[in-house]
Each structure stands twice: as C-alpha cells, then as structure tokens.
Design a protein around this motif. Structure first.
Motif, PDB file in Angstrom:
ATOM      1  N   MET A 245       0.833  -1.207   0.000  1.00 30.79           N
ATOM      2  CA  MET A 245       0.000   0.000   0.000  1.00 30.79           C
ATOM      3  C   MET A 245       0.869   1.259   0.000  1.00 30.79           C
ATOM      4  O   MET A 245       1.842   1.346   0.735  1.00 30.79           O
ATOM      5  CB  MET A 245      -0.895  -0.010   1.248  1.00 30.79           C
ATOM      6  N   LYS A 246       0.500   2.187  -0.863  1.00 34.73           N
ATOM      7  CA  LYS A 246       1.138   3.506  -0.806  1.00 34.73           C
ATOM      8  C   LYS A 246       0.092   4.512  -0.366  1.00 34.73           C
ATOM      9  O   LYS A 246      -1.057   4.443  -0.791  1.00 34.73           O
ATOM     10  CB  LYS A 246       1.682   3.900  -2.184  1.00 34.73           C
ATOM     11  N   LYS A 247       0.522   5.418   0.496  1.00 35.25           N
ATOM     12  CA  LYS A 247      -0.451   6.369   1.016  1.00 35.25           C
ATOM     13  C   LYS A 247       0.191   7.745   1.097  1.00 35.25           C
ATOM     14  O   LYS A 247       1.356   7.871   1.467  1.00 35.25           O
ATOM     15  CB  LYS A 247      -0.901   5.896   2.409  1.00 35.25           C
ATOM     16  N   LYS A 248      -0.593   8.772   0.738  1.00 34.31           N
ATOM     17  CA  LYS A 248      -0.097  10.148   0.870  1.00 34.31           C
ATOM     18  C   LYS A 248      -0.856  10.852   1.978  1.00 34.31           C
ATOM     19  O   LYS A 248      -2.092  10.840   1.983  1.00 34.31           O
ATOM     20  CB  LYS A 248      -0.297  10.911  -0.446  1.00 34.31           C
ATOM     21  N   VAL A 249      -0.128  11.435   2.901  1.00 35.67           N
ATOM     22  CA  VAL A 249      -0.793  12.141   4.008  1.00 35.67           C
ATOM     23  C   VAL A 249      -0.140  13.498   4.221  1.00 35.67           C
ATOM     24  O   VAL A 249       0.986  13.745   3.778  1.00 35.67           O
ATOM     25  CB  VAL A 249      -0.704  11.337   5.332  1.00 35.67           C
ATOM     26  N   ASP A 250      -0.877  14.363   4.891  1.00 31.70           N
ATOM     27  CA  ASP A 250      -0.278  15.641   5.290  1.00 31.70           C
ATOM     28  C   ASP A 250       0.757  15.403   6.391  1.00 31.70           C
ATOM     29  O   ASP A 250       1.851  15.947   6.362  1.00 31.70           O
ATOM     30  CB  ASP A 250      -1.355  16.597   5.827  1.00 31.70           C
ATOM     31  N   VAL A 251       0.351  14.591   7.370  1.00 36.50           N
ATOM     32  CA  VAL A 251       1.204  14.400   8.547  1.00 36.50           C
ATOM     33  C   VAL A 251       1.265  12.925   8.925  1.00 36.50           C
ATOM     34  O   VAL A 251       0.232  12.257   8.987  1.00 36.50           O
ATOM     35  CB  VAL A 251       0.654  15.186   9.765  1.00 36.50           C
ATOM     36  N   ALA A 252       2.483  12.453   9.170  1.00 30.75           N
ATOM     37  CA  ALA A 252       2.654  11.130   9.779  1.00 30.75           C
ATOM     38  C   ALA A 252       3.263  11.318  11.162  1.00 30.75           C
ATOM     39  O   ALA A 252       4.251  12.043  11.317  1.00 30.75           O
ATOM     40  CB  ALA A 252       3.563  10.263   8.921  1.00 30.75           C
ATOM     41  N   ILE A 253       2.634  10.698  12.148  1.00 26.93           N
ATOM     42  CA  ILE A 253       3.180  10.729  13.511  1.00 26.93           C
ATOM     43  C   ILE A 253       3.665   9.320  13.825  1.00 26.93           C
ATOM     44  O   ILE A 253       2.898   8.360  13.715  1.00 26.93           O
ATOM     45  CB  ILE A 253       2.110  11.156  14.536  1.00 26.93           C
ATOM     46  N   ILE A 254       4.944   9.211  14.192  1.00 22.27           N
ATOM     47  CA  ILE A 254       5.491   7.891  14.520  1.00 22.27           C
ATOM     48  C   ILE A 254       5.529   7.770  16.036  1.00 22.27           C
ATOM     49  O   ILE A 254       6.323   8.432  16.705  1.00 22.27           O
ATOM     50  CB  ILE A 254       6.911   7.701  13.955  1.00 22.27           C
ATOM     51  N   GLY A 255       4.651   6.948  16.580  1.00 23.92           N
ATOM     52  CA  GLY A 255       4.615   6.761  18.029  1.00 23.92           C
ATOM     53  C   GLY A 255       3.314   7.263  18.615  1.00 23.92           C
ATOM     54  O   GLY A 255       2.956   8.432  18.448  1.00 23.92           O
ATOM     55  N   ALA A 256       2.599   6.360  19.295  1.00 17.24           N
ATOM     56  CA  ALA A 256       1.304   6.725  19.878  1.00 17.24           C
ATOM     57  C   ALA A 256       1.402   6.823  21.391  1.00 17.24           C
ATOM     58  O   ALA A 256       0.485   6.463  22.120  1.00 17.24           O
ATOM     59  CB  ALA A 256       0.241   5.708  19.468  1.00 17.24           C
ATOM     60  N   GLY A 257       2.547   7.313  21.871  1.00 17.16           N
ATOM     61  CA  GLY A 257       2.688   7.569  23.307  1.00 17.16           C
ATOM     62  C   GLY A 257       2.202   8.966  23.626  1.00 17.16           C
ATOM     63  O   GLY A 257       1.438   9.570  22.868  1.00 17.16           O
ATOM     64  N   SER A 258       2.665   9.494  24.740  1.00 15.62           N
ATOM     65  CA  SER A 258       2.175  10.804  25.178  1.00 15.62           C
ATOM     66  C   SER A 258       2.467  11.883  24.141  1.00 15.62           C
ATOM     67  O   SER A 258       1.567  12.620  23.731  1.00 15.62           O
ATOM     68  CB  SER A 258       2.828  11.186  26.512  1.00 15.62           C
ATOM     69  N   ALA A 259       3.720  11.989  23.711  1.00 12.30           N
ATOM     70  CA  ALA A 259       4.078  13.060  22.773  1.00 12.30           C
ATOM     71  C   ALA A 259       3.286  12.923  21.476  1.00 12.30           C
ATOM     72  O   ALA A 259       2.755  13.902  20.944  1.00 12.30           O
ATOM     73  CB  ALA A 259       5.585  13.035  22.495  1.00 12.30           C
TER      74      ALA A 259
END
Lengths: 466, 466
Positions: free
Chosen positions: A1-15
């Motif tokens: 799968m290829k996906k285009k996004v505005d923002v990718a966030i790596i990590g679903a912890g507090s930050a």
C-alpha cells in the motif's frame, strides 16, 4: 500500500497523542504509526504504576508511627506483594484504557501498526506500506537501558518496564542505578519489606546535584536500605539460584536484580542516517527546542525520544508544539521553567536553574531551610529533609531550587510558578501562608534568603504599604 | 504601682506577640499584659493540636484501604484514645513551649500578669497597677461560646478549649455546631471510632457557602457520621448518666457533648464603653482594617478579638500592622487575599471573593472540576470532592474559589497566590503542571473555566509563543 498524508506521527505515546490533538484541528489527512503495545510509557510502565506502588508503600510504612500515635497492633500488619502488584496493575489498567479510549479507538485506518523506517525526508516504510507525508513527527519514546550480557540469566533480571508485570517479588532484590526511577522504586520496595541493595556509580542519588540536599537525602535513605554509592559499576553473576552482585570489594547475593540505569531513545530503527541527518556522538539529531524541528527538515521530534526533558508534561508540550507547527505557519514557543519531581520520601524536586549553573556564580546566593524543624511536618511525623533556594543577590529574584522535603511536589510547583513570573523573594513572602501548613516551610526558606540579602525592605517584610 | 510606657500590649497570644516583634524594633519601653495561661490559642487549643488529632485519625482511617492494597490484618488494628490524646498533647507542648520560649521568657518586668481595664484612652488598670501608655494594642483573643444553662451538667460538656485536656473520650459524643472547628474535630473523632452525632442549625457545613461544594461535602460526610442539619438548635438535658440531645423530632442519648458553636471576642472585661468608644450591636468597636486603629484613638485592635479574620496568619499581620503603627508614622497596609483552609477530608478551602459576592454577578462565571476523576487522587484512593473557581468573564481573571478536594490546602495556596498577582486562567494554565499530581486537578479546573469563556487564545492554550 502507498499512502499520501499531510502528517505522519510515529509513536502513539504521550508526545504522539498530544501532537495528534493539534494536527486534528487542521487536517483529517494524517496517519499515526505505532509499534508495540498502545498506551503511554507514563501510564503503562512509568509515572502511574510507580505512584500507585509508592502510595501503598507509604501506607505500609506509616505503621511504624502507629504505636506512638495510639494505634495498637501495627505489628500484626502483613504485606502481600502479589496483591500489591495486582492493585498497581488494576490502577494502571484503568488509566491506560482511559488514555487509549480517549485517543486511539476512533482512528480507524488512520492508525497503522508497525515499525517505521525513513526512506527519504518525506517517505516512511512501515512493513510493506509506504507512507508519503508532507511533515513527519518522530515520537517513538524510549526503552530501558539493558546489557545483553544479562541474557545469560534473563529470568533474574527485571527492567522497570517489566516490574509491574510480575506476579510476585522475591525477598531480596538488587537495584542497579539510583537515578530518579531507581530511587523511587528502590525506596518503595524497601518500605514494602523487600531487602534491597542498591548500587549507584555516582555519589549523587535521585538526580540530585546540590551537595547539601544530596547529603541529607542520602543519610535519610541509608536509614532505610543499603546503598553502595560512587563505586565501580556492579557486575552480575549467576551463583546457584541467586545473582551475585559485585562492586569493588562489596558483594551480595540477591534473588533478582532490577535494572534502572536509564532509558535510551528509540531512534535507531528509524534509520535517520539513511536520509543524511547529522547525528551527534550520542546518535542524536539536532533539533530546535522552541519549534521541535530537526534542522530545517519537514521532520519534528518530540517527547522522550529527543532525550531533552523526558517528563510527561514536557512530552505533552513538545507534542503540542510539533503538532501545531506541522499544520500551521511555524512558530517558536516559550518553553516552561524546568520542573522535575521525584516521588521519594521526602519528595525530591528540581526547579529552574540547575545547581551547576549557579554554584560558581557570585551574583547568586543560596537560602536554606531544614524541614526537620517544620511545625506541620512535625505534627504529621514527616519532619525531615531540606530545601535550598537559589536567588539573585541584586534584587532577590528566584532562580531555582533543589529540595528534598515533605510535600515537595506541591512546594516545587509553587516555586516553579514563582520563577515563571520572575518573582522575587520579597514579593513571594507577601503572599498568604496559612497556618499550620508545609507552605510555612517555604515561607521560612524565603525568610532565610531575605536574611542573607543585603537590600532590606522598608516597613513590614510580609505586608506591603497600601 | 504606676508605670509610664510608650506601648502597652494587652494579650500575649499570636497577635500580641507579633505586635511585640514590631514594637521592640523601636522602643524598649513597653509592657505586655496577659491574663491566664501563656501560649497562643493556635498552639494551645487550636490549629496545632487539632492537626495532630486529624493526622492520627487519617492514619487510622487509612486501614479501610489496606486490604484491597495488599496489606493484611487491618482489622486487627485498635485505637487507644487516651494514647491518641497524650500524643496530641505531647505535640502541643513542644510547640507551645517553643513559641513561649521564643518570645516571653526574656521580658522580665516588661511582662505583667492580670486583667486589664481601660480608665481612659491612655490608661489601664491591671489589678492594683496603673499603666499609662501612649499607645495601646488590644490583642485579647477569643473564647468559645458557651451557654451557662449547661452548667447544670458541666462535666458532660466539652468546649474545644478543653477537648485536648481530656484523659479519654467516651464512645458516643454529641457535637454542637459544624462550622470550621466542629467539622474538623467531628470528622476526626468519627474516624477514630467515636460515634458522633452532629447538630448544625444551618444547611451549610464547614463554613461553606457555595451550594455545589456544600452538597458534595455533605454527602461525603454523611457516609462517615450522623449530621442533623438545618433544624432547630439542639437542646441538652441530663438523663441518667447521659445527655439527651434533642432537635425538633430528632433525639439521641450521648455520653458527652462537644460544643463548637463559635468563639467570641474577649472584649467585655476591657470596659471600652467606659472611655466613650462607640460599640456596634455586637459590642464591637469600629476599626480600620488597613491600620488596625480604633476610630482616631491611640488604641489598636488586632487578632481574633476584632472578629474580622480569626485566622493565625491574619492575626500575625494584624499584630504586625498594629505594632508597626504604634511606634512609627502611621501607615495603611495592603491586606492579603482572603484564604481559609479547613483540614477536613477532603480539605475545604475558601479563597478570594466569597460565593455571595459573585453568585448574582453576571460578569463572573464559575468553572468546576470533579476530583473523583482525578488520576493522582485515584492512585492514592482519595479521589473525591469538587472545586469551583470564580472567574471574570471579560478577561478570565481569577477572583475566588471554594473547594473541597484532596490536597486542598496546597491548591488553595496556589489559587490565593494567583489572585494576589491578579492572574487570569490563561496565564495560569501556561505554568508547568507535573504529572501525576493533584495540581493537574487545578489544571483541569482552569481548563473548564477556559472552555466556558468566550475569548479564545490563539496558538496553543498551554504554551505561549516566544
């Protein structure tokens, strides 16, 4: 799968989650990539469960005051460690689930499980997926430092991430490292009746750097449990069904060893070096603390992973700043006055300027107050510890503090908030201090500073003219 | 003996001693007149011993959480009330002696024992002595309100001044009055296993006036002990070796009755009316809160005796102001933001503007936070209570608060200090709030206010632009 996004966030912890809260305000086109269990370090293995453990330890430890307070049969109380741990996990689960439910469950295909790796500054590989993002936020958190040599006797080693998963704890425990986490946990386990032996390669414990405070805290802790400070790093060896912990000439046999020698950023697997980011000796990228941006790239780094201020409230701010900046015209933000609290007995706290910043500065003086004399603390049988306040000589401006005092978590906030507002000791001593409270210890601390300052106030110290 | 002095201080309690500290700076020619035992109300019979009692009560009450926290045999704990009272007295004696030693012992013939009576505005009669003073400070304190009808069964009645002198307390106790002192003591004795029945002629307890807070506090207290609120004043009657306490249709037999229906100023024996001072309906002279002067006379009135703010830290300020003004060019002083704390479980506190001042003011809104959801409080099994913050709609300026929350004594200081500095909720929410702390409950309270305010902030709520 290829996906285009505005923002990718790596990590679903507090930050990551705080970043998400800002990103969501401006775009729906984002992805949250997470590797491993959901739930923040804080709630899963960090601040939350440790505070639950500490609270039970304090309950149990209070029994030493019962007899003289008129409460009989304290000697009949018994601790059941498996139940303590179960209670801690129960608390933790409530809070982890609350946090996750709040933030993750509604994401659907905007949440992706897997390990992210940089292909170029705008592209991430996650398993077989390729994500192209205009902006990327790294919020991958940290992992306890661990020596692979210990794998030979892995079942005898506990990391702080594993501690609260245990069904039971053994009667004797070695503890490697008396930093903030090691001291909190080591003291709590000792109060719960576990015989702990703590090895710490520095003289200063609990993150302290002010020698006055460290001296008092060390002497208080030495009454509770064994500490080997300032010696060689401990070596571990399996002997029968025990671990022999050795440092210099000292050695002890313990049932297990809890490792709390720090946490390291989860950066390596991202392969930042692949995309030409310069890393320093410690393998860390350069970033701007006011914007969270790495160099001038479309990449931001927030939370424990940047190793700057690994504290929940700072991770929250960093996540928010990164999140804001990836979806808005970039801004620089004012960071908060440093504040760190160690939930030991008594509470250690660091506020504002560090000791090393002021110790050789002739324009700064140190006021001090000994809480063993503090009236309210005495009434509660917790009168111990000491507080130092760092004050600018010219005008009495409060610059920083190190404290190890009862109720320190509250006093630390009060001092931090005074520093945020650039208050002087003269201004702060005009506030109401209710009687009898621990805040009167702070009053006494301010008074000591004022006694040492040369500029005397006209009228009544505590009350301004109208 | 006739004696001429610059300053006569009547009363060696807190206000008198703080006045003395200012007077001494300017003159040696003073006299301190005291009737009855030395030692302050606060240390002898008030704040100090009650806090010691409350602390032991909390210790004992914690046992209810022990079993689920993994601490066994909590049911074997037993309370020994005589030992509790002895412990309280021991604490009290340390603090009383400390206070007295600090201030009285060095006075020699500058301290005079006896009851003072005004002859004229500059002259006092004390027994056979006549003191002519250029300035006089009245600091005679207060006495518990007592109904002489109770003299028929005096040994069954305890005033709050007598409580801590008891060798033991009976299994059942009636409590008249659930004001600040009655609620503190009543709840503590209940936690110590004494069956208390509290009669209170108002609906609001513990000095509360905000109906939200009162409702929650009442419902928490009702789980602990019996309260008769809002009915008729209780009548007492001796029946056998018990006291029958009756209010309307409700009646109960109790072993003794603790009277806590207020304290009245010790003014009468001074015979102020002899020297032409106008007294109001309650028998109180008019004085200026900023100078402590009565009318334009050379007479000042400080501390509980003026019935204005009967709290230690206010008595200290009033003593200092009066003391300063009798030996210096008279000044007006800025009084502190009102702050009162009730050391109940959870702590009640009043800060800044009172509820009655804001309830009909359309320019004020009320933010609220329910501490039963507060994370840290949950980890400590103390998650209960509620806080209301009063905020100016136009700009978010913090005006006042009523709270009944865990750690309320600390949060009350933080709110009071914010009001002293005229902070808005927008400014305060930018402070660091450490995790996990009770201060995060204050953060949530600020957040609720901001949600209700119309003026939204640009950028990130918690972090200012640089």
């Amino acid at each position: 799968m290829k996906k285009k996004v505005d923002v990718a966030i790596i990590g679903a912890g507090s930050a990551g989650l705080y970043a998400l809260s800002q990103v969501k305000k401006e775009t729906d086109n984002f992805i949250l990539i997470n590797d491993g269990p959901y739930g923040t370090t804080c709630a899963r293995v960090g601040c939350m469960p440790s505070k639950s453990l500490i609270h039970i330890a304090e309950y149990y430890s209070d029994r030493h005051d019962f007899e003289k307070s008129g409460i009989r049969n304290a000697d009949k109380l018994e601790i059941c460690i498996p139940d303590v741990l179960q209670r801690v996990r129960k608390h933790r689960d409530i809070l982890v689930n609350y946090n996750i439910k709040k933030s993750i469950t509604t994401l659907g295909d905007k949440a992706l499980s897997g390990k992210a790796e940089f292909i170029d500054v705008n592209t991430l590989k996650v398993g077989d997926d390729e994500i192209h993002a205009q902006k990327i936020i790294i919020a991958t958190g940290s992992t306890p430092v661990y020596d692979i040599a210990w794998n030979d006797f892995r079942e005898y080693i506990l990391t702080t991430d594993e501690l609260f998963e245990q069904k039971d704890l053994p009667p004797t425990l070695g503890i490697l490292g008396l930093g903030i986490i090691g001291l909190e946990i080591g003291q709590a386990l000792s109060k719960l009746g576990i015989k702990v032996t703590c090895v710490h390669s520095k003289e200063f414990i609990g993150g302290l750097s002010d020698p006055d405070i460290n001296k008092v805290m060390v002497s208080l802790c030495e009454k509770e449990f064994e500490m080997w400070r300032g010696g060689e790093r401990a070596s571990l060896e399996k002997v029968g069904d025990k671990i022999q912990m050795t440092s210099g000439k000292r050695e002890v046999l313990v049932d297990k060893v809890l490792v709390s020698i720090g946490r390291k950023p989860n950066l390596k697997s991202l392969k930042l070096e692949n995309i030409g980011i310069t890393l320093d000796k410690k393998g860390m990228p350069k970033f701007n603390r006011q914007t969270m941006q790495i160099e001038d790239l479309p990449i931001y780094i927030a939370g424990d992973v940047n190793a700057d201020r690994p504290l929940l409230h700072e991770a929250a701010d960093e996540g928010r700043i990164a999140g804001y900046n990836v979806v808005n015209q970039q801004k620089s933000f004012k960071r908060k006055v440093p504040l760190a609290i160690v939930f030991t007995d008594p509470n250690i706290a660091f506020v504002g300027k560090e000791y090393k910043e002021i110790k050789d500065d002739v324009s700064v003086l140190i006021g001090s107050y000994d809480f063993s004399k503090q009236a309210r603390a005495m009434l509660m049988n917790i009168n111990k510890g000491i507080a130092n306040l760092y004050v600018q000589k010219s005008d009495g401006k409060i610059l920083g503090a190190q404290i190890a005092v009862p109720g320190g978590e509250h006093l630390a906030h009060q001092i931090a908030w005074a520093i945020e507002q650039e208050l002087t000791v003269y201004q702060m001593i005009e506030f109401p201090f209710y009687h009898p409270t621990l805040e009167e210890g702070l009053y006494a601390l301010l008074l000591d500073c004022i006694r040492k300052l040369e500029n005397k106030k006209e009228g009544i110290l505590e009350i301004p003219f109208l």
